[in-house]
Design an enzyme around this catalytic site. Structure first.
Site, mmCIF file in Angstrom:
data_model
loop_
_atom_site.group_PDB
_atom_site.id
_atom_site.type_symbol
_atom_site.label_atom_id
_atom_site.label_comp_id
_atom_site.label_asym_id
_atom_site.label_seq_id
_atom_site.Cartn_x
_atom_site.Cartn_y
_atom_site.Cartn_z
ATOM 1 N N SER A 189 0.747 -0.883 -0.238
ATOM 2 C CA SER A 189 -0.078 -0.037 0.515
ATOM 3 C C SER A 189 0.882 1.197 0.328
ATOM 4 O O SER A 189 2.124 0.947 0.806
ATOM 5 C CB SER A 189 -1.149 0.166 0.928
ATOM 6 O OG SER A 189 -1.607 1.437 1.353
ATOM 7 N N TYR A 212 -1.727 -0.842 10.950
ATOM 8 C CA TYR A 212 -0.994 -1.130 9.429
ATOM 9 C C TYR A 212 -0.572 -0.598 7.953
ATOM 10 O O TYR A 212 0.170 -1.585 7.472
ATOM 11 C CB TYR A 212 -2.827 -0.644 8.708
ATOM 12 C CG TYR A 212 -3.401 -0.552 6.585
ATOM 13 C CD1 TYR A 212 -3.447 -2.111 6.550
ATOM 14 C CD2 TYR A 212 -3.162 0.426 5.958
ATOM 15 C CE1 TYR A 212 -3.523 -2.126 5.370
ATOM 16 C CE2 TYR A 212 -3.077 -0.094 4.197
ATOM 17 C CZ TYR A 212 -3.704 -1.223 4.387
ATOM 18 O OH TYR A 212 -4.030 -1.348 2.734
HETATM 19 N N1 LIG Z 1 -8.322 -0.640 -1.409
HETATM 20 C C1 LIG Z 1 -8.084 0.135 -1.059
HETATM 21 O O1 LIG Z 1 -7.659 1.417 -0.566
HETATM 22 C C2 LIG Z 1 -6.050 -0.231 -0.432
HETATM 23 C C3 LIG Z 1 -4.884 0.284 -0.673
HETATM 24 C C4 LIG Z 1 -3.642 -0.141 -0.531
HETATM 25 C C5 LIG Z 1 -3.416 -0.751 -0.609
HETATM 26 N N2 LIG Z 1 -4.989 -2.621 -0.123
HETATM 27 C C6 LIG Z 1 -4.360 -3.287 -0.135
HETATM 28 O O2 LIG Z 1 -5.118 -4.284 -1.083
HETATM 29 C C7 LIG Z 1 -5.140 -5.752 -1.135
HETATM 30 C C8 LIG Z 1 -6.394 -5.857 -1.639
HETATM 31 O O3 LIG Z 1 -7.663 -4.508 -0.449
HETATM 32 P P1 LIG Z 1 -9.338 -4.795 -1.125
HETATM 33 O O4 LIG Z 1 -9.776 -3.305 -1.733
HETATM 34 O O5 LIG Z 1 -9.661 -5.959 -2.399
HETATM 35 O O6 LIG Z 1 -10.245 -5.519 0.240
HETATM 36 P P2 LIG Z 1 -11.612 -6.239 0.033
HETATM 37 O O7 LIG Z 1 -12.085 -6.088 -1.245
HETATM 38 O O8 LIG Z 1 -11.724 -6.120 1.706
HETATM 39 O O9 LIG Z 1 -10.685 -7.448 -0.159
HETATM 40 C C9 LIG Z 1 -9.253 -8.476 0.561
HETATM 41 C C10 LIG Z 1 -9.884 -9.703 0.261
HETATM 42 O O10 LIG Z 1 -9.373 -10.354 1.206
HETATM 43 C C11 LIG Z 1 -9.647 -11.891 1.779
HETATM 44 N N3 LIG Z 1 -9.498 -11.738 3.018
HETATM 45 C C12 LIG Z 1 -9.123 -11.338 4.447
HETATM 46 N N4 LIG Z 1 -9.263 -11.987 5.392
HETATM 47 C C13 LIG Z 1 -8.610 -13.331 4.478
HETATM 48 C C14 LIG Z 1 -7.417 -14.266 5.819
HETATM 49 N N5 LIG Z 1 -8.199 -14.010 6.899
HETATM 50 N N6 LIG Z 1 -7.496 -15.356 4.826
HETATM 51 C C15 LIG Z 1 -7.566 -15.023 3.683
HETATM 52 N N7 LIG Z 1 -8.060 -14.574 2.783
HETATM 53 C C16 LIG Z 1 -8.859 -13.400 3.143
HETATM 54 C C17 LIG Z 1 -11.259 -11.284 1.456
HETATM 55 O O11 LIG Z 1 -12.094 -12.409 1.355
HETATM 56 P P3 LIG Z 1 -13.267 -13.049 2.331
HETATM 57 O O12 LIG Z 1 -14.099 -11.900 3.332
HETATM 58 O O13 LIG Z 1 -14.008 -13.569 1.575
HETATM 59 O O14 LIG Z 1 -11.713 -13.917 3.125
HETATM 60 C C18 LIG Z 1 -11.072 -10.756 -0.149
HETATM 61 O O15 LIG Z 1 -11.281 -11.313 -0.496
HETATM 62 C C19 LIG Z 1 -5.196 -5.792 0.756
HETATM 63 O O16 LIG Z 1 -3.956 -6.283 1.034
HETATM 64 C C20 LIG Z 1 -5.010 -3.893 0.991
HETATM 65 O O17 LIG Z 1 -4.702 -3.991 2.345
HETATM 66 C C21 LIG Z 1 -5.485 -1.595 0.019
#
Ligand SMILES: NC(=O)c1ccc[n+]([C@@H]2O[C@H](COP(=O)([O-])OP(=O)(O)OC[C@H]3O[C@@H](n4cnc5c(N)ncnc54)[C@H](OP(=O)(O)O)[C@@H]3O)[C@@H](O)[C@H]2O)c1
Length: 256
Positions: A135, A148
């Site tokens: 991130s 985080y």
């Molecule tokens: N969205 C943003 O603004 C943003 C910005 C910077 C970085 N990121 C990073 O990008 C990545 C994806 O984020 P996103 O925005 O797509 O978030 P999201 O929509 O909340 O998706 C998170 C994914 O991780 C899975 N997950 C959560 N806990 C888990 C566990 N214990 N074991 C296995 N799977 C798990 C969730 O599925 P289940 O609930 O089915 O397990 C879901 O598929 C993350 O690493 C996040 O830190 C996001």
């Protein structure tokens, strides 16, 4: 990596958000997919007919090793591991419960570390790629997200170390540093919702499809680092060059 046709790709956190868009983009390019997240129903909705789905919580013992084993059993190889699963935690540093801080590190740092250790023997054979989704908070410590940010700084450090360590074996390691992405990430984050002024960066948010496309292009070009959107570099550079100025802005966002 010139083409993704036939490549075997593991994506964690594939049931929604960035991970689901990565799955769609890679499938369109002919990759064979092994998808993980906890929610089996959501995973099944996102998966294609030929995808392997393995539901499980990556912070539970044996889930990472079973994911790798099942992928190799089904496809006989691993070309790309995408460590995308991750979660947020909204507290100030002084109010973060330590058990929640430790649990966050289990998912955001230790799960990718373990998966990479387990996948490395297979990636050596294919001269494959590890993608760690960190991130911008892994470059600039953001208010209300101190633990985080710390987990993503740690993942960024791990990414550099793994790249150096695995380069001679032909395994490439890429870091992805998204800014705000329009997913349910904020709703899924643990802890109390921060005040709106802390979330000002949302106005620069990109779609998960844009983030996934930038990542896939990074894979095709074996890039070291992908920052999505690219203007996120401005914040990273400003923080390198003028750290006191950036801290003052972040303090204003924190305290109003
Ligand atoms: N969205 C943003 O603004 C943003 C910005 C910077 C970085 N990121 C990073 O990008 C990545 C994806 O984020 P996103 O925005 O797509 O978030 P999201 O929509 O909340 O998706 C998170 C994914 O991780 C899975 N997950 C959560 N806990 C888990 C566990 N214990 N074991 C296995 N799977 C798990 C969730 O599925 P289940 O609930 O089915 O397990 C879901 O598929 C993350 O690493 C996040 O830190 C996001």
């Amino acid at each position: 990596m010139g083409s993704l046709e036939g490549k075997v790709v593991i994506i964690t956190g594939a049931s929604e958000g960035i991970g689901a868009c990565l799955a769609a983009s890679l499938r369109r390019r002919g990759a064979r997919l092994s998808l993980n997240a906890r929610n089996e129903a959501k995973l099944s909705r996102v998966a294609g007919l030929d995808d392997l789905i393995f539901p499980g919580d990556l912070t539970e013992a044996s889930v990472p090793s079973t994911l790798i084993a099942k992928t190799v059993e089904r496809f006989g190889r691993i070309d790309i591991l995408i460590n995308n699963a991750g979660r947020g935690l909204y507290y100030t540093a002084s109010t973060t419960p330590l058990d929640e801080a430790r649990a966050l590190f289990e998912l955001n740092l230790f799960a990718p570390l373990e998966l990479t250790q387990l996948a490395t023997p297979h990636l050596r054979q294919t001269r494959g790629i590890v993608v760690n989704v960190a991130s911008i908070a892994g470059h600039v410590s953001l208010p209300w997200l101190p633990v985080y940010s710390a987990s993503k700084f740690a993942l960024a450090a791990m990414t550099s170390a793994q790249r150096t360590e695995l380069r001679r074996a032909g395994v490439h390691v890429m870091g992805v540093f998204p800014g705000y992405v329009n997913t349910e990430f904020q709703m899924h984050a643990a802890g109390p919702m921060p005040p709106e002024r802390v979330l000002q960066g949302k106005r620069f948010a990109i779609s998960p499809e844009e983030c996934a496309e930038a990542t896939v292009h990074g894979i095709l070009q074996r890039k070291r680092t992908v920052v999505a959107p690219r203007k996120g570099w401005l914040l990273i550079w400003a923080n390198w060059l003028f750290p006191s100025f950036v801290e003052a802005q972040l303090e204003r966002a924190l305290n109003g």
